[in-house]
Scaffold this active site. Sequence first.
Site, mmCIF file in Angstrom:
data_model
loop_
_atom_site.group_PDB
_atom_site.id
_atom_site.type_symbol
_atom_site.label_atom_id
_atom_site.label_comp_id
_atom_site.label_asym_id
_atom_site.label_seq_id
_atom_site.Cartn_x
_atom_site.Cartn_y
_atom_site.Cartn_z
ATOM 1 N N CYS A 41 0.857 -1.195 0.000
ATOM 2 C CA CYS A 41 0.000 0.000 0.000
ATOM 3 C C CYS A 41 0.890 1.242 0.000
ATOM 4 O O CYS A 41 2.105 1.140 -0.186
ATOM 5 C CB CYS A 41 -0.972 -0.005 1.181
ATOM 6 S SG CYS A 41 -0.176 0.134 2.796
ATOM 7 N N SER B 260 -1.562 -2.584 4.205
ATOM 8 C CA SER B 260 -0.782 -3.783 3.867
ATOM 9 C C SER B 260 -0.303 -4.593 5.072
ATOM 10 O O SER B 260 -0.284 -5.823 4.997
ATOM 11 C CB SER B 260 0.366 -3.454 2.903
ATOM 12 O OG SER B 260 1.231 -2.473 3.416
ATOM 13 N N ASN C 80 2.629 1.375 4.032
ATOM 14 C CA ASN C 80 2.978 0.138 4.734
ATOM 15 C C ASN C 80 2.827 0.252 6.255
ATOM 16 O O ASN C 80 3.565 -0.382 7.026
ATOM 17 C CB ASN C 80 4.395 -0.333 4.356
ATOM 18 C CG ASN C 80 4.733 -1.771 4.762
ATOM 19 O OD1 ASN C 80 5.886 -2.100 5.018
ATOM 20 N ND2 ASN C 80 3.745 -2.638 4.834
#
Length: 158
Positions: free
Chosen positions: A13, A20, A16
């Site tokens: 993403c 994600s 992070n």
Amino acid sequence: MAEPGCKSVLFVCLGNICRSPIAEAVFRKLVTEQKLSDYWLADSGTVSDWNVGRSPDPRAVSCLRNHGINTAHKARQVTKEDFATFDYILCMDESNLRDLTRKSNQIKNCKAKIELLGSYDPQKQMIIQDPYYGDESDFETVYQQCLRCCRAFLEEAR
Ligand code: 6LJ
């Protein structure tokens, strides 16, 4: 690194620290529950460089904790090597997908299948929105989307 016969997935993403790491932690929980830990390697990363080394957002940590899941992830950037080593790179929105596709075009040996995690959603919510400027309920929505998608991905890994 992944052993032979082992499959690997990298969740990605923007930063992070929200989406994600949630996806990675949910995926790892499912894999553990299904006794598939020897067969899957999971990690997560960021397409930016904003949060490298940081723990997930406290709201992501508490959302996961509400569901009995821990994470020890520290944010890291996606590397060129990731495109050559991971089987799957699953991201959250169209912007992530553009960034990843652009980076993958700069390397010669891209193995990874780059897809939206949401493309696996049985409820067809293609985009997992950035909850950074949202509230607790937006993190819960991300969690529920990640759970549905990771379950489906694990069943039908394309
Ligand atoms: C470079 C300039 C931007 C976001 C996030 C958004 C904003 C984030 C964030 C996700 C994870 C130095 C860093 C945007 C972590 C941080 C604020 C800006 C960070 C954006 C647009 C729409 C929705 C969310 N930008 N941090 N700085 N997502």
